[in-house]
Write an enzyme that holds these catalytic residues in place. Structure first.
Site, PDB file in Angstrom:
ATOM      1  N   PRO A 140      34.901  43.532  -8.794  1.00 57.76           N
ATOM      2  CA  PRO A 140      33.661  43.196  -8.106  1.00 57.76           C
ATOM      3  C   PRO A 140      32.962  42.021  -8.793  1.00 57.76           C
ATOM      4  CG  PRO A 140      33.371  45.199  -9.385  1.00 57.76           C
ATOM      5  CD  PRO A 140      34.816  44.819  -9.492  1.00 57.76           C
ATOM      6  N   ARG A 185      42.630  51.789 -12.000  1.00 61.30           N
ATOM      7  CA  ARG A 185      43.467  50.983 -11.105  1.00 61.30           C
ATOM      8  C   ARG A 185      44.939  51.241 -11.404  1.00 61.30           C
ATOM      9  NH1 ARG A 185      39.177  47.904 -12.824  1.00 61.30           N
ATOM     10  NH2 ARG A 185      37.807  47.134 -11.182  1.00 61.30           N
ATOM     11  N   PRO A 226      35.870  42.628 -14.787  1.00 59.10           N
ATOM     12  CA  PRO A 226      36.195  42.597 -16.189  1.00 59.10           C
ATOM     13  C   PRO A 226      35.143  41.873 -17.027  1.00 59.10           C
ATOM     14  CG  PRO A 226      37.354  40.836 -15.117  1.00 59.10           C
ATOM     15  CD  PRO A 226      36.589  41.582 -14.057  1.00 59.10           C
ATOM     16  N   ARG A 231      31.850  39.341 -16.477  1.00 62.18           N
ATOM     17  CA  ARG A 231      31.124  38.730 -17.588  1.00 62.18           C
ATOM     18  C   ARG A 231      32.119  37.874 -18.350  1.00 62.18           C
ATOM     19  NH1 ARG A 231      28.579  41.590 -15.007  1.00 62.18           N
ATOM     20  NH2 ARG A 231      27.192  43.292 -15.506  1.00 62.18           N
TER      21      ARG A 231
END
Length: 132
Positions: free
Chosen positions: A36, A72, A2, A41
């Protein structure tokens, strides 16, 4: 992903430990196993001009938006959102206990066809894991 974007009222400058808060948010995002590492950020936007509630200049706010990639399952995003909000509010609790504060959080799923990315940080992290 995210991308965490935190907006906060400028009257929190002396209270917020943004580096520590971001460290905890990133740790939480990683711990969910949903995102991941190379896609995370985190940034803050200080809002000099704001009005909260009835306009008392001592009122404060912090709002966190998490923009995530599409695809997702809703239950997965809900569980990740719950964890992030839990960490977020835990970190802000000492300020909340002393000051009038509005805390908000929203996770937004980006449109799968109109979200563009180019990122080579994933390769760096994979290399670091292989070299270890």
């Amino acid at each position: 992903m995210p991308h965490f974007i935190m907006e906060y009222s400028a009257n929190l400058d002396d209270d917020l430990d943004i580096p520590s808060l971001f460290e905890k948010l990133n740790e939480t995002a990683i711990a969910t196993g949903v995102f991941p590492i190379g896609g995370i950020r985190t940034r803050a936007v200080r809002c000099e001009h704001f009005r909260v509630g009835e306009g008392d200049p001592e009122n404060t706010f912090v709002h966190l938006t998490a923009k995530v990639g599409a695809g997702r399952e809703p239950e997965v995003l809900k569980a990740a959102s719950d964890k992030v909000f839990e960490t977020f509010t835990e970190q802000l609790q000492p300020i909340f206990d002393r000051r009038y504060m509005s805390i908000g959080f929203e996770m937004i799923e980006l449109h799968p066809e109109r979200n563009y990315r180019k990122n080579n940080i994933h390769e760096k992290i994979a290399k670091m894991k292989n070299d270890a």
